[in-house]
Motif scaffolding. Sequence first.
Motif, PDB file in Angstrom:
ATOM      1  N   SER A  83      -6.887 -45.291 -90.541  1.00  0.00           N
ATOM      2  CA  SER A  83      -7.270 -46.457 -89.759  1.00  0.00           C
ATOM      3  C   SER A  83      -8.620 -46.310 -89.076  1.00  0.00           C
ATOM      4  N   LEU A  84      -8.930 -45.085 -88.617  1.00  0.00           N
ATOM      5  CA  LEU A  84     -10.143 -44.873 -87.830  1.00  0.00           C
ATOM      6  C   LEU A  84     -10.925 -43.652 -88.293  1.00  0.00           C
ATOM      7  N   ILE A  85     -12.225 -43.724 -88.061  1.00  0.00           N
ATOM      8  CA  ILE A  85     -13.125 -42.595 -88.270  1.00  0.00           C
ATOM      9  C   ILE A  85     -13.546 -42.087 -86.901  1.00  0.00           C
ATOM     10  N   LYS A  86     -13.368 -40.798 -86.668  1.00  0.00           N
ATOM     11  CA  LYS A  86     -13.753 -40.200 -85.391  1.00  0.00           C
ATOM     12  C   LYS A  86     -14.856 -39.178 -85.623  1.00  0.00           C
ATOM     13  N   ILE A  87     -15.899 -39.240 -84.787  1.00  0.00           N
ATOM     14  CA  ILE A  87     -17.046 -38.345 -84.931  1.00  0.00           C
ATOM     15  C   ILE A  87     -17.281 -37.616 -83.620  1.00  0.00           C
ATOM     16  N   VAL A  88     -17.536 -36.312 -83.701  1.00  0.00           N
ATOM     17  CA  VAL A  88     -17.992 -35.520 -82.561  1.00  0.00           C
ATOM     18  C   VAL A  88     -19.333 -34.925 -82.950  1.00  0.00           C
ATOM     19  N   TYR A  89     -20.344 -35.115 -82.109  1.00  0.00           N
ATOM     20  CA  TYR A  89     -21.635 -34.512 -82.425  1.00  0.00           C
ATOM     21  C   TYR A  89     -22.335 -33.995 -81.173  1.00  0.00           C
ATOM     22  N   PHE A  90     -23.107 -32.933 -81.368  1.00  0.00           N
ATOM     23  CA  PHE A  90     -23.906 -32.331 -80.308  1.00  0.00           C
ATOM     24  C   PHE A  90     -25.344 -32.795 -80.490  1.00  0.00           C
ATOM     25  N   LEU A 125     -28.849 -23.879 -77.364  1.00  0.00           N
ATOM     26  CA  LEU A 125     -29.322 -25.260 -77.409  1.00  0.00           C
ATOM     27  C   LEU A 125     -28.676 -26.025 -76.263  1.00  0.00           C
ATOM     28  N   SER A 126     -29.483 -26.735 -75.469  1.00  0.00           N
ATOM     29  CA  SER A 126     -28.951 -27.552 -74.385  1.00  0.00           C
ATOM     30  C   SER A 126     -28.885 -29.004 -74.828  1.00  0.00           C
ATOM     31  N   GLY A 127     -27.807 -29.673 -74.472  1.00  0.00           N
ATOM     32  CA  GLY A 127     -27.675 -31.067 -74.866  1.00  0.00           C
ATOM     33  C   GLY A 127     -26.345 -31.644 -74.450  1.00  0.00           C
ATOM     34  N   ARG A 128     -25.873 -32.611 -75.204  1.00  0.00           N
ATOM     35  CA  ARG A 128     -24.627 -33.287 -74.883  1.00  0.00           C
ATOM     36  C   ARG A 128     -23.715 -33.376 -76.097  1.00  0.00           C
ATOM     37  N   LEU A 129     -22.439 -33.418 -75.799  1.00  0.00           N
ATOM     38  CA  LEU A 129     -21.421 -33.614 -76.819  1.00  0.00           C
ATOM     39  C   LEU A 129     -20.946 -35.064 -76.733  1.00  0.00           C
ATOM     40  N   TYR A 130     -21.006 -35.788 -77.838  1.00  0.00           N
ATOM     41  CA  TYR A 130     -20.638 -37.199 -77.870  1.00  0.00           C
ATOM     42  C   TYR A 130     -19.424 -37.421 -78.763  1.00  0.00           C
ATOM     43  N   PHE A 131     -18.680 -38.493 -78.439  1.00  0.00           N
ATOM     44  CA  PHE A 131     -17.481 -38.865 -79.191  1.00  0.00           C
ATOM     45  C   PHE A 131     -17.636 -40.318 -79.634  1.00  0.00           C
ATOM     46  N   VAL A 132     -17.541 -40.573 -80.937  1.00  0.00           N
ATOM     47  CA  VAL A 132     -17.784 -41.902 -81.488  1.00  0.00           C
ATOM     48  C   VAL A 132     -16.649 -42.264 -82.434  1.00  0.00           C
ATOM     49  N   ASN A 133     -16.291 -43.562 -82.492  1.00  0.00           N
ATOM     50  CA  ASN A 133     -15.267 -43.968 -83.456  1.00  0.00           C
ATOM     51  C   ASN A 133     -15.628 -45.282 -84.134  1.00  0.00           C
ATOM     52  N   PHE A 134     -15.168 -45.419 -85.366  1.00  0.00           N
ATOM     53  CA  PHE A 134     -15.331 -46.625 -86.178  1.00  0.00           C
ATOM     54  C   PHE A 134     -14.007 -46.924 -86.865  1.00  0.00           C
TER      55      PHE A 134
END
Length: 426
Positions: free
Chosen positions: A31-38, A70-79
């Motif tokens: 049903s859904l696509i979940k993405i985690v990216y730095f 590496l400094s940054g952020r972790l994001y969570f995205v869904n489609f």
Amino acid sequence: MEVKGIDGKLEKSDSTSADEISHLSIDIGGSLIKIVYFSTNSKCSTNDEAPTLSKERQEVPNGDLNHHILSGRLYFVNFETSKIEDCIKFLSSKKLQQCGAQCHHSHAVDKIKIKATGGGAFKFADLFKEKLGLTLDKVEEMESVVTGANFLLKAVNHEVYTYIGGQKEYVQIDQNDLYPYLLVNIGSGVGMIKVDGDGKFQRVSGTSVGGGTFLGLGKLLTKCQSFDELLELSHQGNNRVIDMLVGDIYGGLDYSKIGLASTAIASSFGKAISENKELEDYKPEDIARSLLRMISNNIGQIAYLNALRFGLKRIFLGGFFIRDHAYTMDTISVAVDFWSKGEAKAMFLRHEGFLGALGAFMNYKDESTDSMPPQLVEQQPAKRSSSCIVDRIHNSTRVHENENGATDCRLRVSSSFKIYDEVKRC
């Protein structure tokens, strides 16, 4: 499309922004696509010091040397999986500068592999190759889900909560008393997993009646076209118009001998049997409410019975079915409380829908040197940094949450990883 931060808030994403993504994982479900990216984008730090790429030799908790920070952020995205082209467009707008050990050259996109899990990692592998030149490096689905759950339970403050009487109450997890537990992963279907430790788990039960059932029947019965639309519709409904209650059978009375209140549901959609009505005579919002109640009750009951079967004290619920929806959480909580006679509680995870994607993210490692996977490191002032990944978690470690809803953190990777020399400064 939504972008979700570690504290559960939602952020809008500018799909045209040139985020530099160093690690990305994807969980493609039915049903859904979940993405985690730095990402090392331009808003990545809560410190006064700009995040930079450290190339010095640096000692780490397990004694390894020669790691980059590496400094940054972790994001969570869904489609929605049915709108996979939107996901393709989103990924094509990002700078996939390097994805763990599998990027053989920073600028050679056709040689990039990204970690992927879920059935769609097999189904859509050719599509990702054709449209993006990406190879999906497949990670076993159940292993990913468990790894992601263990990470959140160990590393993130205020991740677990109960929902009782309309109120959230956060639960502090004792890492020394975490296992065993029951993980109820509610996706298109529902999987019940007994988790005994890191890498130690067994699927013990499940049901085909899950999020896919809710959306599928909801589309047929109400003409709603999306999960969120159906949930929103259920807010306005009254399931008692359609559900047969104990009081409907006993003339408004409780069935006190077996502990059933008059308001308890005797039969979901049961009133439709005796009423001379067609589908169009019922309000779509009442149908949505009854459907949500039926599925949530069923999940809560099966979850507790499996916990009882294996003598498990803790029941954690994940998957994108719940979505922080009050009525869903209340129904599952009441079901677990009823069947356990108050002895067990349903516990929810704020990042419930991203367990598989997080677990796949943890699977990156430098295969050329067989080194440890990249580690998420708590972002703190000065030079203090503590490992907070899976089995390398220290008891005092927690992921830093910023007020914008993303995860400020650092990513530790081995020196053999290929990366850009330039990193955006905050």
